[in-house]
Design an enzyme around this catalytic site. Structure first.
Site, PDB file in Angstrom:
ATOM      1  N   HIS A 100      92.118 -42.495 -10.344  1.00  0.00           N
ATOM      2  CA  HIS A 100      92.791 -41.577  -9.778  1.00  0.00           C
ATOM      3  C   HIS A 100      94.001 -42.165  -8.925  1.00  0.00           C
ATOM      4  O   HIS A 100      95.052 -41.253  -8.927  1.00  0.00           O
ATOM      5  CB  HIS A 100      92.056 -40.770  -8.494  1.00  0.00           C
ATOM      6  CG  HIS A 100      92.256 -39.347  -8.368  1.00  0.00           C
ATOM      7  ND1 HIS A 100      91.394 -38.291  -8.038  1.00  0.00           N
ATOM      8  CD2 HIS A 100      93.387 -38.728  -8.345  1.00  0.00           C
ATOM      9  CE1 HIS A 100      92.115 -37.171  -7.819  1.00  0.00           C
ATOM     10  NE2 HIS A 100      93.213 -37.436  -7.897  1.00  0.00           N
ATOM     11  N   TYR A 153      87.545 -33.843  -6.277  1.00  0.00           N
ATOM     12  CA  TYR A 153      87.813 -32.228  -6.102  1.00  0.00           C
ATOM     13  C   TYR A 153      86.455 -31.587  -5.603  1.00  0.00           C
ATOM     14  O   TYR A 153      85.292 -31.444  -6.369  1.00  0.00           O
ATOM     15  CB  TYR A 153      88.246 -31.584  -7.115  1.00  0.00           C
ATOM     16  CG  TYR A 153      89.807 -32.337  -7.780  1.00  0.00           C
ATOM     17  CD1 TYR A 153      90.288 -33.048  -6.882  1.00  0.00           C
ATOM     18  CD2 TYR A 153      89.955 -32.018  -8.838  1.00  0.00           C
ATOM     19  CE1 TYR A 153      91.759 -33.848  -7.263  1.00  0.00           C
ATOM     20  CE2 TYR A 153      91.187 -32.525  -9.588  1.00  0.00           C
ATOM     21  CZ  TYR A 153      92.021 -33.356  -8.648  1.00  0.00           C
ATOM     22  OH  TYR A 153      93.203 -33.798  -9.364  1.00  0.00           O
TER      23      TYR A 153
HETATM   24  N1  LIG Z   1      96.122 -36.951 -10.283  1.00  0.00           N
HETATM   25  C1  LIG Z   1      96.470 -36.628  -9.058  1.00  0.00           C
HETATM   26  O1  LIG Z   1      96.499 -37.289  -8.379  1.00  0.00           O
HETATM   27  C2  LIG Z   1      96.595 -35.193  -9.134  1.00  0.00           C
HETATM   28  C3  LIG Z   1      97.226 -34.507  -7.989  1.00  0.00           C
HETATM   29  C4  LIG Z   1      97.361 -33.222  -7.857  1.00  0.00           C
HETATM   30  C5  LIG Z   1      96.908 -32.265  -8.821  1.00  0.00           C
HETATM   31  N2  LIG Z   1      96.156 -32.877  -9.791  1.00  0.00           N
HETATM   32  C6  LIG Z   1      95.679 -32.163 -10.717  1.00  0.00           C
HETATM   33  O2  LIG Z   1      96.685 -31.087 -11.380  1.00  0.00           O
HETATM   34  C7  LIG Z   1      96.299 -29.633 -11.244  1.00  0.00           C
HETATM   35  C8  LIG Z   1      97.524 -28.897 -10.987  1.00  0.00           C
HETATM   36  O3  LIG Z   1      98.358 -29.219  -9.775  1.00  0.00           O
HETATM   37  P1  LIG Z   1      98.139 -28.175  -8.477  1.00  0.00           P
HETATM   38  O4  LIG Z   1      96.819 -27.648  -8.449  1.00  0.00           O
HETATM   39  O5  LIG Z   1      98.301 -29.423  -7.739  1.00  0.00           O
HETATM   40  O6  LIG Z   1      99.596 -27.186  -8.412  1.00  0.00           O
HETATM   41  P2  LIG Z   1     100.173 -26.433  -9.552  1.00  0.00           P
HETATM   42  O7  LIG Z   1      99.325 -26.188 -10.983  1.00  0.00           O
HETATM   43  O8  LIG Z   1     101.505 -26.679  -9.602  1.00  0.00           O
HETATM   44  O9  LIG Z   1     100.099 -25.159  -8.756  1.00  0.00           O
HETATM   45  C9  LIG Z   1      99.127 -24.456  -8.437  1.00  0.00           C
HETATM   46  C10 LIG Z   1      99.237 -23.326  -7.622  1.00  0.00           C
HETATM   47  O10 LIG Z   1     100.267 -22.282  -8.322  1.00  0.00           O
HETATM   48  C11 LIG Z   1      99.780 -21.193  -8.600  1.00  0.00           C
HETATM   49  N3  LIG Z   1      99.847 -20.528  -9.971  1.00  0.00           N
HETATM   50  C12 LIG Z   1      99.530 -21.023 -11.383  1.00  0.00           C
HETATM   51  N4  LIG Z   1     100.019 -20.234 -11.979  1.00  0.00           N
HETATM   52  C13 LIG Z   1     101.108 -19.291 -11.698  1.00  0.00           C
HETATM   53  C14 LIG Z   1     101.976 -18.542 -11.997  1.00  0.00           C
HETATM   54  N5  LIG Z   1     101.835 -18.102 -13.483  1.00  0.00           N
HETATM   55  N6  LIG Z   1     102.554 -17.708 -11.500  1.00  0.00           N
HETATM   56  C15 LIG Z   1     102.461 -17.898 -10.041  1.00  0.00           C
HETATM   57  N7  LIG Z   1     101.836 -18.874  -9.199  1.00  0.00           N
HETATM   58  C16 LIG Z   1     100.849 -19.313 -10.035  1.00  0.00           C
HETATM   59  C17 LIG Z   1      98.393 -21.163  -8.403  1.00  0.00           C
HETATM   60  O11 LIG Z   1      97.728 -20.011  -7.699  1.00  0.00           O
HETATM   61  P3  LIG Z   1      96.808 -18.887  -8.443  1.00  0.00           P
HETATM   62  O12 LIG Z   1      95.295 -19.787  -8.799  1.00  0.00           O
HETATM   63  O13 LIG Z   1      96.550 -17.677  -7.577  1.00  0.00           O
HETATM   64  O14 LIG Z   1      97.375 -18.840  -9.850  1.00  0.00           O
HETATM   65  C18 LIG Z   1      98.194 -22.222  -7.202  1.00  0.00           C
HETATM   66  O15 LIG Z   1      98.384 -21.752  -6.059  1.00  0.00           O
HETATM   67  C19 LIG Z   1      95.459 -29.740 -10.285  1.00  0.00           C
HETATM   68  O16 LIG Z   1      94.658 -28.555 -10.018  1.00  0.00           O
HETATM   69  C20 LIG Z   1      94.504 -31.070 -10.486  1.00  0.00           C
HETATM   70  O17 LIG Z   1      93.604 -30.935 -11.679  1.00  0.00           O
HETATM   71  C21 LIG Z   1      96.149 -34.368 -10.042  1.00  0.00           C
END
Ligand SMILES: NC(=O)c1ccc[n+]([C@@H]2O[C@H](COP(=O)([O-])OP(=O)(O)OC[C@H]3O[C@@H](n4cnc5c(N)ncnc54)[C@H](OP(=O)(O)O)[C@@H]3O)[C@@H](O)[C@H]2O)c1
Length: 286
Positions: free
Chosen positions: A120, A55
């Site tokens: 990862h 990241y």
């Molecule tokens: N291991 C892997 O391969 C892998 C892959 C993907 C992700 N990850 C991890 O998982 C974490 C989460 O996944 P992600 O970031 O892909 O997606 P997510 O958490 O499903 O979605 C994040 C998005 O949703 C918005 N959001 C968050 N809370 C909200 C709410 N209550 N109401 C409306 N919108 C909301 C955020 O915007 P705002 O910031 O404006 O709230 C952001 O745009 C990542 O940050 C990372 O740490 C791991």
């Protein structure tokens, strides 16, 4: 009190809801605002943070490290209360590579140890060599537990057959109402072994916050669609969710969602919008 999840080593417990950090640390002008958002998260009660060397190519770990240092110096939280997860790039894995990558992550985070260190996704390095690195890091006190990410059942079975492979504490995969294929075989396989499932992208990167089916459930319950999406992921044993947000209102709403119990009507409505898997599907990856 937030529900907690036990890691399969039987030692560590982690909160069922944590904070993701993907897309943080990518832009210098954003850095101060991101540190402020992470400090806000700590003030609200977040204790589990998920990051990775990928990241922002180390940027997210550096931003998180700055926020943690600030909060600890201000007496807002102690190291023991925190649970920090980071991940090694597959191309940096292997016997020596994973040790060096972990040391770089620790430096950026400003920590003596990472609580849970994940591969990862599967890459070219033999699993046995990465496992040896993880075991060495654990013996040296640089990580407290290790696990994997984006592993399906066949990958976990291969890992479990290696010496020490049974010590894999967690598998982080894409799991959301819209991506529920893991319920067919992966989640039961992991539950049977007490391995925690860390659900990434639990709001489908904000798409579920706008989903009409979830919005209808949310209206009846007096919450938001994003909160329904999170409560749904967290309804089962052994599942941790790590939504990412830097918006204070969302940070608070997501934390509240961890205490939201969905009734039978809500679960049935969600099953109608997103059918439970009836056969094996390829593991979704983000
Ligand atoms: N291991 C892997 O391969 C892998 C892959 C993907 C992700 N990850 C991890 O998982 C974490 C989460 O996944 P992600 O970031 O892909 O997606 P997510 O958490 O499903 O979605 C994040 C998005 O949703 C918005 N959001 C968050 N809370 C909200 C709410 N209550 N109401 C409306 N919108 C909301 C955020 O915007 P705002 O910031 O404006 O709230 C952001 O745009 C990542 O940050 C990372 O740490 C791991």
């Amino acid at each position: 009190m937030m529900r907690t999840v036990l890691l399969s080593d039987g030692q560590a417990v982690l909160p069922a809801l944590g904070l993701g950090t993907w897309r943080l640390g990518e832009s210098a002008p954003q850095r101060a605002a991101e540190v402020t958002a992470l400090r806000e998260a700590i003030a609200l009660g977040y204790r589990l943070f998920d990051t990775a060397e990928m990241y922002g190519e180390g940027g997210a770990e550096a931003v998180l490290g700055e926020a943690l240092r600030g909060a600890m110096a201000a007496g807002e939280v102690t190291r023991n209360e925190l649970f920090i997860v980071s991940k090694v790039y597959p191309h940096n894995a292997g016997r020596r590579g994973a040790v060096a990558a972990c040391e770089r992550s620790l430096r950026r985070l400003g920590l003596e140890a990472i609580d849970l260190y994940l591969l990862h996704w599967r890459g070219e390095h033999p699993l046995a060599e990465t496992l040896q690195a993880f075991e060495a890091l654990q013996a040296a006190g640089r990580i407290h537990a290790w696990g994997v990410s984006n592993f399906d059942v066949a990958d976990l079975e291969e890992l479990a057959a290696l010496p020490g492979g049974e010590r894999c504490a967690a598998n982080q995969v894409w799991y959301s109402a819209a991506r529920r294929g893991v319920e067919f075989d992966l989640l039961p396989w992991m539950r049977a072994r007490g391995m925690a499932l860390m659900a990434y992208s639990p709001i489908d990167q904000a798409a579920l916050a706008r989903h009409p089916g979830l919005a209808a459930v949310a209206r009846r319950l007096g919450v938001t669609a994003a909160q329904v999406a999170l409560a749904w992921v967290l309804r089962g044993e052994g599942v941790v969710a790590i939504p990412k947000s830097t918006a204070p209102a969302h940070l608070r709403a997501n934390l509240d969602a961890a205490a939201l119990a969905l009734d039978a009507q809500a679960l049935a409505e969600i099953d109608r919008a997103f059918a439970p898997p009836r056969r094996k599907t390829t593991l979704a990856m983000n």
